[in-house]
Design a protein around this motif. Structure first.
Motif, short mmCIF file in Angstrom:
data_model
loop_
_atom_site.label_atom_id
_atom_site.label_comp_id
_atom_site.label_asym_id
_atom_site.label_seq_id
_atom_site.Cartn_x
_atom_site.Cartn_y
_atom_site.Cartn_z
N SER A 130 -71.99 47.51 5.13
CA SER A 130 -70.97 46.93 6.01
C SER A 130 -69.53 46.24 5.37
N ALA A 131 -69.96 45.85 4.38
CA ALA A 131 -68.91 45.26 3.36
C ALA A 131 -67.75 46.21 3.06
N LEU A 132 -68.51 47.37 2.69
CA LEU A 132 -67.73 48.40 2.01
C LEU A 132 -66.72 49.24 3.30
N GLN A 133 -67.49 49.32 4.50
CA GLN A 133 -66.67 49.81 5.32
C GLN A 133 -65.72 48.80 6.13
N VAL A 134 -66.01 47.73 6.11
CA VAL A 134 -65.09 46.73 6.67
C VAL A 134 -64.02 46.71 5.58
N ALA A 135 -64.01 46.72 4.28
CA ALA A 135 -63.09 46.75 3.28
C ALA A 135 -62.03 47.92 3.55
N ALA A 136 -62.49 49.19 3.92
CA ALA A 136 -61.74 49.93 4.41
C ALA A 136 -60.72 49.77 5.50
N ARG A 137 -61.11 48.80 6.38
CA ARG A 137 -60.15 48.50 7.54
C ARG A 137 -59.15 47.48 7.20
N ARG A 138 -59.24 46.98 5.90
CA ARG A 138 -58.38 46.05 5.65
C ARG A 138 -57.99 44.74 6.34
N PRO A 139 -59.22 43.94 6.59
CA PRO A 139 -58.98 42.78 7.23
C PRO A 139 -57.71 41.81 6.44
N GLU A 140 -57.14 41.13 7.10
CA GLU A 140 -56.17 40.35 6.39
C GLU A 140 -56.71 39.42 5.52
N SER A 141 -57.94 38.60 5.61
CA SER A 141 -58.26 37.54 4.77
C SER A 141 -59.04 38.03 3.61
N LEU A 142 -59.40 39.30 3.94
CA LEU A 142 -60.63 39.91 2.81
C LEU A 142 -59.90 40.07 1.59
N ARG A 143 -60.44 39.35 0.53
CA ARG A 143 -59.79 39.30 -0.88
C ARG A 143 -60.74 40.42 -1.69
N THR A 144 -62.30 40.54 -1.67
CA THR A 144 -63.25 41.23 -2.45
C THR A 144 -64.37 41.34 -1.76
N ILE A 145 -65.08 42.30 -2.37
CA ILE A 145 -66.52 42.36 -1.91
C ILE A 145 -67.44 42.67 -3.11
N ALA A 146 -68.70 42.29 -2.87
CA ALA A 146 -69.83 42.17 -3.80
C ALA A 146 -70.98 43.08 -3.28
N ILE A 147 -71.24 44.36 -3.46
CA ILE A 147 -72.06 45.02 -2.69
C ILE A 147 -73.24 45.70 -3.63
N SER A 148 -74.45 45.82 -3.11
CA SER A 148 -75.69 46.32 -3.61
C SER A 148 -76.33 47.64 -2.92
N SER A 149 -76.76 48.42 -3.53
CA SER A 149 -77.57 49.53 -2.82
C SER A 149 -76.70 50.15 -1.48
N PHE A 150 -75.82 50.93 -1.60
CA PHE A 150 -74.84 51.34 -0.57
C PHE A 150 -74.58 52.70 -0.73
N THR A 151 -73.94 53.31 0.16
CA THR A 151 -73.42 54.48 -0.04
C THR A 151 -71.98 54.64 0.76
N ASP A 152 -71.22 55.61 -0.09
CA ASP A 152 -69.84 55.75 0.71
C ASP A 152 -69.93 57.16 1.63
N ASP A 153 -71.09 57.81 1.52
CA ASP A 153 -71.07 59.02 2.40
C ASP A 153 -72.32 58.95 2.96
N ARG A 154 -72.25 58.69 4.73
CA ARG A 154 -73.31 58.45 5.39
C ARG A 154 -74.30 59.80 5.45
N TYR A 155 -73.72 61.03 5.37
CA TYR A 155 -74.42 62.15 5.57
C TYR A 155 -74.98 62.66 4.26
N ALA A 156 -74.45 62.91 3.18
CA ALA A 156 -74.68 63.37 2.10
C ALA A 156 -75.66 62.40 1.25
N ASP A 157 -75.59 61.16 1.27
CA ASP A 157 -76.17 60.38 0.44
C ASP A 157 -76.71 59.10 0.99
N ASP A 158 -77.57 59.28 2.06
CA ASP A 158 -78.04 58.21 2.86
C ASP A 158 -79.22 58.67 3.07
N PHE A 159 -80.66 57.74 3.70
CA PHE A 159 -81.84 58.16 3.92
C PHE A 159 -82.01 59.45 5.15
#
Length: 674
Positions: A130-159
């Motif tokens: 969620s944090a990575l996906q929302v960061a890509a939408r650039r909300p005005e107030s969002l300054r940083t994210i701290a993420i664990s155990s995630f993927t950037d490719d929902r098809y090739a690198d998920d369960f």
């Protein structure tokens, strides 16, 4: 873990509040913040997940949100719509509405009197997604994210799919979402509306695996919310972590390679857990890292964090094979950039049962294999949770149904870092076939510890968007990428490459058994060999000890059961993997609630009948307080023929022992080159 009660800021907890969405739905939140925040506003840190803030994540939340809040932040846990105490329904993962809601939540938080207008997001697994996906939408107030155990490719690198192969975790995780999405809200929070909200969820929900099986190739469904489609959308700094035992270890390196923003990547020996709770150990002081990261990017403190970016990786030492480890020996190494100029790609040629350096001559005779379905029974889980023990066991039995290529005993230590490549020239006897590749550390006594592995659906050899059937007997050149890893091989050990044409039950087998013939003269194993720099790899004290605040009070009124067992019936040649995850009954004293959560998974195969494989997952979820008793029972089965997948599912819900809802599903979906 060191428990910390003396924090810089005295905090207050707001157990529940509503956040209004633009369509009228209200999301339920919980808040930990400094008492002084009303007169001295602070940044807000959002964790946004569907796993029920009031009960199912309450223990974990109580250990890290008060800790961060006590260092000067307003920490907020929000249940996704349709989960926990939030209104609405949740019918699939990472939908557009989910991300819109997140943006609206951040905007709402930024306007609160205790928030200074700056926000951040953090999370593990779904929360990291969620944090990575929302960061890509650039909300005005969002300054940083701290993420664990995630993927950037929902098809090739998920369960769901790996190398175009269908993972059994596609079924297992559907069972989890089916169970969680059909639980009721808490009447103490939502009042008399709880029953209406529960019935809405029961009516709207179903086995998500059906939708996931409608998309067996990388189409628009998976491209949505995959930030790998356009890394440039992410502009905020990212603290990213995962573990080598997790299924999500690859994305940390890819973010380091592709983001044009400060990135600090941590990959330890851990399974699917936060690094301060990391198993196998050593766990690290992750919450201290998060606080320092937030201090720099939400408060502007000049604490030097930007000088610590790059990859911090646990170089694992050799260990005997085991389904669980308390600790993995090793050391921290640092790579300022990725790809690293310290890594050279060393090609080892294949010959009959041999791996050799380039130029060595060996037998170039064609080798063939048609693996039995039993290859894979000791593969462990795609993403380890370390409960029950779920790591791969000794690979010698798996190697009996595989093509095996060994180096000579190593004369000197070899360290690898990054993804491992396999180049194969091969032919098969069926239009749909797969290959599983395993890299193992073979000790002098012959025991084989799996280091990493990869899968490739050979119809996806030219990409995941347009599968192409194979022509039986025709020769193809394919490339397969194994998961990235940091691993040391000591002198006297051998490096082994094993190839098989099935890997059940980790991956669903193709429609029919296929004989694969490998032409070794044009095949190779490509290792990412890292040059040791001892004076630059002295990072013993790079992370502090794990810390957290004390957990809320609980007591277990019924002990649980955890089991991972393999059974072979030699009468009918039936193989069964049985997994039990039963947490017993946990009483949460803070809210006077009894919670029962138990899951059973079974995966079966009969002989080498590729259409006899099946997977089943059954969940029971109970919530009880006083005279309020609810129970949901969900069941999903996945079977197949050569032409289609078949899903059967049931949902039953009970109030005070009386069944109030029941539904069944039966769906058939055509196999799409899988």
């Amino acid at each position: 873990m060191r428990l910390v009660e003396d924090l810089p800021c005295e905090i207050r907890i707001e157990d529940h509040f509503w956040i209004p969405m633009s369509d009228g739905v209200r999301l339920a939140g919980r808040l930990w913040r400094p008492r002084s925040a009303e007169r001295e506003p602070v940044p807000a840190v959002l964790e946004y997940i569907p796993y029920r803030k009031r009960d199912l994540t309450a223990v974990r939340d109580s250990m890290h949100h008060p800790y961060i809040a006590g260092h000067g932040y307003a920490c907020v846990r929000v249940d996704l719509r349709g989960t926990g105490d939030s209104e609405g329904v949740l019918i699939d993962e990472y939908l557009e509405r989910e991300q819109q809601d997140a943006e609206e939540v951040l905007a709402w938080l930024a306007e609160q009197p205790w928030c200074d207008g700056n926000t951040a997001m953090m999370g593990l697994s779904w929360g990291g997604f969620s944090a990575l996906q929302v960061a890509a939408r650039r909300p005005e107030s969002l300054r940083t994210i701290a993420i664990s155990s995630f993927t950037d490719d929902r098809y090739a690198d998920d369960f769901h799919y790996m190398g175009g192969c269908l993972l059994s975790d596609n079924l297992a995780e559907s069972g989890t979402t089916f169970a969680y999405g059909t639980c009721p809200p808490d009447p103490e929070i939502v009042g008399p509306a709880w029953r209406r909200m529960w019935l809405e969820r029961l009516e709207a929900n179903g086995p998500w695996v059906v939708e996931w099986l409608r998309h067996q190739r990388r189409d628009g469904y998976w491209r949505h919310a995959s930030v790998s489609e356009d890394y440039s959308r992410i502009r905020c700094p990212v603290l990213a972590s995962s573990g080598w035992a997790d299924g999500y270890s690859n994305a940390v390196m890819r973010l380091m390679e592709n983001l044009d923003t400060p990135v600090k990547g941590l990959v330890g020996p851990w399974s699917h857990r936060y690094p301060h709770m990391g198993v196998p150990g050593p766990a690290i002081g992750y919450l201290q890292e998060v606080v320092r990261w937030l201090d720099r990017w939400t408060k502007g403190e000049d604490n030097g964090v930007e000088k610590e970016t790059g990859l911090w990786l646990w170089m694992q030492e050799s260990v005997p094979p085991s389904t669980s480890y308390e600790e993995r020996p090793g050391r921290w190494i640092h790579e300022p950039h990725w790809p690293s100029d310290r890594v050279e790609h060393r090609s080892l040629t294949l010959s009959e049962n041999r791996l050799g350096v380039h130029g060595e001559q060996g037998s170039t005779a064609e080798q063939s294999i048609l693996s039995p379905l039993s290859v894979g029974q000791f593969a462990g889980k795609w993403a380890s949770y370390s409960a029950p023990p779920d790591l791969p066991y000794d690979q010698r039995e798996e190697d009996g149904g595989s093509l095996v290529y060994d180096t000579e005993p190593l004369e000197e230590r070899v360290e690898i870092l990054g993804p491992v490549q396999v180049v194969l020239e091969l032919s098969v006897t069926e239009p749909v076939a797969m290959v599983a590749a395993r890299l193992c550390d073979v000790a002098p006594d012959g025991s084989a510890t799996r280091v990493t592995y990869g899968l490739l659906n050979l119809t996806h050899r030219n990409g995941h968007q347009r599968p192409e059937p194979l022509v039986p007997g025709e020769t193809y050149r394919v490339e397969l990428t194994m998961n990235g890893v940091a691993q040391a091989f000591p002198p006297g050990h051998r490096i082994r490459l094993s190839l098989s044409t099935s890997y059940w039950p980790l991956a669903w087998p193709p429609p029919r058994p296929a004989l694969m013939s490998v032409h070794p003269e044009n095949s190779a194993l490509v290792l990412p060999v890292r040059k040791e720099v001892p004076e630059e790899d002295s990072h013993e004290e790079v992370f502090g000890p794990p810390e957290a605040t004390p957990a809320i009070r609980t007591r277990r009124t019924r002990e649980g059961e955890h089991d991972w067992s393999v059974h072979r019936d030699l009468v009918d040649n039936r193989f069964t993997l049985r997994i039990v995850k039963d947490g017993g009954v946990l009483h949460l004293e803070e809210v006077d609630l009894d919670v029962t959560r138990k899951a059973h998974e079974t995966y079966e195969a009969v002989g080498d009948d590729f259409t006899a494989v099946c997977g089943r997952t059954a969940w029971t979820m109970c919530f009880s307080r006083g005279d309020w008793h609810t129970r949901t029972e969900t069941y999903t089965a996945l079977e197949c023929t050569e032409e289609e997948f078949r899903v059967h599912a049931t949902l039953d819900a009970y109030e005070s022992g009386e069944r109030i809802f029941s539904r069944q599903w039966t769906e058939s979906l055509p196999r799409d080159h899988v």
